[in-house]
Design an enzyme around this catalytic site. Structure first.
Site, PDB file in Angstrom:
ATOM      1  N   ASP A 114       0.854  -1.195   0.000  1.00  0.00           N
ATOM      2  CA  ASP A 114       0.000   0.000   0.000  1.00  0.00           C
ATOM      3  C   ASP A 114       0.884   1.237   0.000  1.00  0.00           C
ATOM      4  O   ASP A 114       1.891   1.290   0.725  1.00  0.00           O
ATOM      5  CB  ASP A 114      -0.915   0.011   1.221  1.00  0.00           C
ATOM      6  CG  ASP A 114      -2.070  -0.986   1.078  1.00  0.00           C
ATOM      7  OD1 ASP A 114      -2.222  -1.558  -0.016  1.00  0.00           O
ATOM      8  OD2 ASP A 114      -2.801  -1.193   2.066  1.00  0.00           O
ATOM      9  N   ASP A 155      -9.543  -8.643   1.094  1.00  0.00           N
ATOM     10  CA  ASP A 155      -8.254  -9.336   1.223  1.00  0.00           C
ATOM     11  C   ASP A 155      -8.449 -10.768   1.725  1.00  0.00           C
ATOM     12  O   ASP A 155      -7.860 -11.710   1.198  1.00  0.00           O
ATOM     13  CB  ASP A 155      -7.338  -8.585   2.199  1.00  0.00           C
ATOM     14  CG  ASP A 155      -6.631  -7.415   1.541  1.00  0.00           C
ATOM     15  OD1 ASP A 155      -7.114  -6.948   0.500  1.00  0.00           O
ATOM     16  OD2 ASP A 155      -5.598  -6.966   2.064  1.00  0.00           O
TER      17      ASP A 155
END
Length: 331
Positions: free
Chosen positions: A89, A177
């Site tokens: 990220d 996820d």
């Protein structure tokens, strides 16, 4: 052209304040045979300008209309050419030897998935370490405990071959996820753990971790889809005890979030769905003689929740305020 060992997929949306630190940590990896796939997901700040500053040929920049993190990751999966896939990220950073360690582990053990530890950072001197707490090589289909592994994709690498047909669900904004990871488990044979603290995850109060009401229903939806995956793979009977316990803990976790009182319609919908799901899970657990096994703190939270939701929220908020005011680890 030199073989690409790991493709690192970075979804980016309005991260101008964090992006340079993240990119530096990725480009300085001791493993050099990487490609860094940066997907600018319709940023309106200077993120794209920052990306274009870098002349490193390993960086591949793609731009698209804003579609969310799952959409950006799926775009990255389409163009990735590496033997393994990693995710970072754009507002986090990684240790310089993270991918060298994970890749070496993968090759040594012929792993489909390799996992490392995470450092959750709350402020400069306030952090905690999260570990999956298993060592060595595990055969996926013979280890029930592997179903307890957290589904974060950014502290793992995945063999590209096993995820060629797997995509992130773009209709789910929270829990995507875990859904993706559950699918990868049933395509894999071997998973290994690298005992290093390599991924640095910033926990910000204004980040998506502190979820909006709209995401709460998505998390429930993702867990129901996980059950579908278990049924499709004829594995529900094997994993149902772990699945039911985890789902019930998730329902408890959701109830510990602030639900905005000015959004009465969705608040009522959340409470309706929570009530139905909780009733169903408790019935399934009773039928299968499964106990919840909570620690003492969660046990009291659960009892208060069952008694009165309003009292529960006040109790949780008091705990939360106290928790944020104390440094968890100070070194």
């Amino acid at each position: 052209m030199e073989r690409i060992k790991i493709s690192i997929i970075m979804p980016i949306y309005n991260l101008e304040n964090y992006l340079e630190k993240c990119l530096e940590s990725v480009l300085n990896q001791t493993l050099k045979e990487i490609e860094v796939i940066c997907i600018d997901d319709g940023s309106t700040d200077n993120s794209l300008k920052i990306l274009r500053k870098y002349k490193d040929e390993r960086i591949k920049i793609f731009t698209k209309e804003n579609g969310g993190v799952s959409s950006a990751r799926n775009y990255g999966l389409k163009v990735a050419r590496g033997e393994y896939i990693g995710f970072v990220d754009g507002d986090d950073f990684i240790e310089v030897d993270m991918y060298q360690k994970l890749y070496r582990n993968a090759i040594t053990n012929k792993s489909d998935i390799v996992i490392c530890n995470i450092k959750y950072i709350f402020s400069e001197n306030n952090y905690k370490i999260f570990s999956e707490n298993f060592l060595g090589v595990k055969k996926i289909k013979t280890n029930k405990e592997l179903f307890n592994i957290k589904g974060y994709v950014w502290n793992k690498i995945f063999k590209k071959q096993i995820i060629n047909e797997i995509k992130f669900d773009e209709n789910i904004k929270w829990g995507e996820d875990q859904l993706f990871f559950t699918e990868t488990l049933f395509k894999s044979d071997i998973i290994t753990f690298e005992n290093s603290i390599s991924y640095n995850y910033y926990q910000r109060q204004n980040s998506s971790t502190f979820v909006s009401n709209e995401k709460i229903l998505d998390l429930i939806k993702s867990y129901k889809k996980i059950k579908d995956i278990l049924l499709e793979n004829k594995s529900y009977d094997i994993f149902k005890e772990i699945y039911l316990r985890n789902f019930l803990k998730i329902l408890l976790f959701i109830n510990s979030r602030n639900i905005k009182i000015n959004e009465k319609k969705i608040q009522n919908e959340i409470q309706r769905v929570l009530s139905l799901e909780k009733k169903y899970i408790l019935m399934e657990m009773k039928k299968n003689n499964i106990t919840l096994k909570l620690n003492l703190k969660d046990f009291f939270k659960w009892k208060i929740l069952l008694y009165n939701f309003d009292i529960f929220l006040k109790f949780i908020n008091k705990l939360k305020n106290r928790w944020y005011s104390v440094k968890m680890i100070n070194r």
